[in-house]
Design a protein around this motif. Structure first.
Motif, PDB file in Angstrom:
ATOM      1  N   GLN A   1       0.629   5.669   0.422  1.00  0.00           N
ATOM      2  CA  GLN A   1       0.088   6.682  -0.008  1.00  0.00           C
ATOM      3  C   GLN A   1       0.941   8.368  -0.588  1.00  0.00           C
ATOM      4  O   GLN A   1       1.268   8.106   0.134  1.00  0.00           O
ATOM      5  CB  GLN A   1      -0.196   6.868   1.609  1.00  0.00           C
ATOM      6  CG  GLN A   1      -1.581   8.217   1.750  1.00  0.00           C
ATOM      7  CD  GLN A   1      -2.164   7.809   3.282  1.00  0.00           C
ATOM      8  OE1 GLN A   1      -1.648   7.961   3.812  1.00  0.00           O
ATOM      9  NE2 GLN A   1      -3.042   8.430   3.425  1.00  0.00           N
TER      10      GLN A   1
ATOM     11  N   TYR B   1      -5.054   5.963  -0.875  1.00  0.00           N
ATOM     12  CA  TYR B   1      -4.259   4.660  -0.705  1.00  0.00           C
ATOM     13  C   TYR B   1      -4.314   4.102  -2.495  1.00  0.00           C
ATOM     14  O   TYR B   1      -5.256   3.890  -3.051  1.00  0.00           O
ATOM     15  CB  TYR B   1      -4.122   3.626   0.218  1.00  0.00           C
ATOM     16  CG  TYR B   1      -4.275   4.354   1.741  1.00  0.00           C
ATOM     17  CD1 TYR B   1      -2.867   4.389   1.867  1.00  0.00           C
ATOM     18  CD2 TYR B   1      -5.078   3.935   2.426  1.00  0.00           C
ATOM     19  CE1 TYR B   1      -2.781   4.425   3.919  1.00  0.00           C
ATOM     20  CE2 TYR B   1      -5.226   5.292   3.601  1.00  0.00           C
ATOM     21  CZ  TYR B   1      -4.250   4.973   4.555  1.00  0.00           C
ATOM     22  OH  TYR B   1      -3.945   5.829   5.877  1.00  0.00           O
TER      23      TYR B   1
ATOM     24  N   LEU C   1       1.138  -1.119   0.291  1.00  0.00           N
ATOM     25  CA  LEU C   1       0.269  -0.311   0.007  1.00  0.00           C
ATOM     26  C   LEU C   1       0.782   1.249  -0.294  1.00  0.00           C
ATOM     27  O   LEU C   1       1.666   1.317   0.752  1.00  0.00           O
ATOM     28  CB  LEU C   1      -0.693   0.247   1.273  1.00  0.00           C
ATOM     29  CG  LEU C   1      -2.255  -1.186   1.338  1.00  0.00           C
ATOM     30  CD1 LEU C   1      -2.829  -0.486   2.559  1.00  0.00           C
ATOM     31  CD2 LEU C   1      -3.234  -0.128  -0.117  1.00  0.00           C
TER      32      LEU C   1
END
Length: 223
Positions: free
Chosen positions: A55, A83, A53
Motif C-alpha cells: 500500500q 493496494y 500486498l
C-alpha cells in the motif's frame, strides 16, 4: 494526602493515555478470491504459497503476506484503500514481480488472481478395488522447458493433505509418465486406512522450475 491524590491522578492519566493509544480500529474490509489458471483453481500445499500486498504511503513500507489455502483460495482482512498485489517467486507458478495488480478494496472485495503454473494436473479420478486404489490423471507442460521431477499419490483420513501432512505417500516412477498423455496407476491402500469408511486422496507433481508441488484437489473416496 495531597501528594497521594496528585500521584493517583498522574497514574490514572498514564493508564487512560495508554488505552487511548491502543484503541485502534480493526480492519473491517476483506479481500478474498481464488488463484486460477485458465479459469480453474490452482491447488497448492496449504500456506506454502503466498501473495504480497503493498500500500503506497504506508508508514512502515512493508508488504502484507497473503497466504493461500490448499484449494487455491485466499482471504485477508484489510482497511479500505488501494493496494498493489504481487505474484512472487518460489511457488509452483511463474513469478510476475513487475506485473502488479492494482486493487481498490472497499468492504468485501472479491478478486481471482491468474497465474501461470509450470505444469498442471488435470482429469484426476479414483476407483477402489479391495485394498488397491487406482488413479487416473494427466500431467501437462505449461511453461516450455519445464521438466517433471516428482509425482506422488497422497492419502489421509483428513482433508488437509499435502507433502508434509499425510498418512501415506507413494512416489510414482517419473520415467513412466509423460506430458499430455493420460496416466493410470495403482497403489496399495495402507493397512491403517483400509478399515476406514473413506480416505482423502490427492496427487502432487513438481516441475524442475519449482521447489513446491502443484496438486489436484483433495477428494474424498469411499472405501
Amino acid at each position: 494526602m495531597r501528594k497521594t491524590i496528585i500521584y493517583s491522578f498522574i497514574a490514572l492519566s498514564v493508564v487512560l493515555t495508554g488505552c487511548e493509544k491502543d484503541n485502534f480500529d480493526e480492519p473491517a474490509a476483506i479481500l478474498e478470491g481464488q488463484i486460477t489458471y485458465d479459469g480453474a483453481p490452482v491447488s497448492v500445499r496449504s500456506n506454502s504459497a503466498e501473495l504480497e500486498l503493498w500500500q503506497d504511503g504506508y508508514a512502515l513500507n512493508e508488504f502484507i503476506p497473503v497466504y493461500i489455502a490448499q484449494d487455491g483460495s485466499y482471504s485477508v482482512s484489510l482497511f479500505d484503500g488501494a493496494y498493489k498485489l504481487v505474484r512472487k517467486g518460489g511457488d509452483p507458478w511463474q513469478p510476475q514481480l513487475t506485473d502488479t495488480i492494482v486493487i481498490n478494496v472497499n468492504g468485501r472485495t472479491e478478486l481471482d488472481v491468474p497465474v501461470t503454473p509450470y505444469i498442471t494436473l488435470t482429469d484426476a479420478s479414483y476407483t477402489v478395488s479391495g485394498s488397491s486404489l487406482s488413479a487416473d490423471f494427466q500431467i501437462n507442460q505449461v511453461v516450455s522447458g519445464s521438466e517433471l521431477q516428482e509425482v506422488f499419490v497422497f492419502m489421509s483420513n483428513s482433508v488437509l493433505l499435502d507433502r508434509n501432512i499425510n498418512d501415506y505417500a507413494e512416489a510414482l516412477p517419473v520415467e513412466a509418465l509423460s506430458f499430455g498423455s493420460p496416466a493410470s496407476v495403482s497403489v496399495s491402500i495402507p493397512e491403517d486406512l483400509q478399515n476406514a469408511e473413506y480416505v482423502f486422496v490427492r496427487i502432487g507433481a513438481r516441475s524442475s522450475n519449482s521447489n513446491e508441488l502443484i496438486y489436484t484437489q483433495a477428494e474424498k473416496i469411499e472405501l
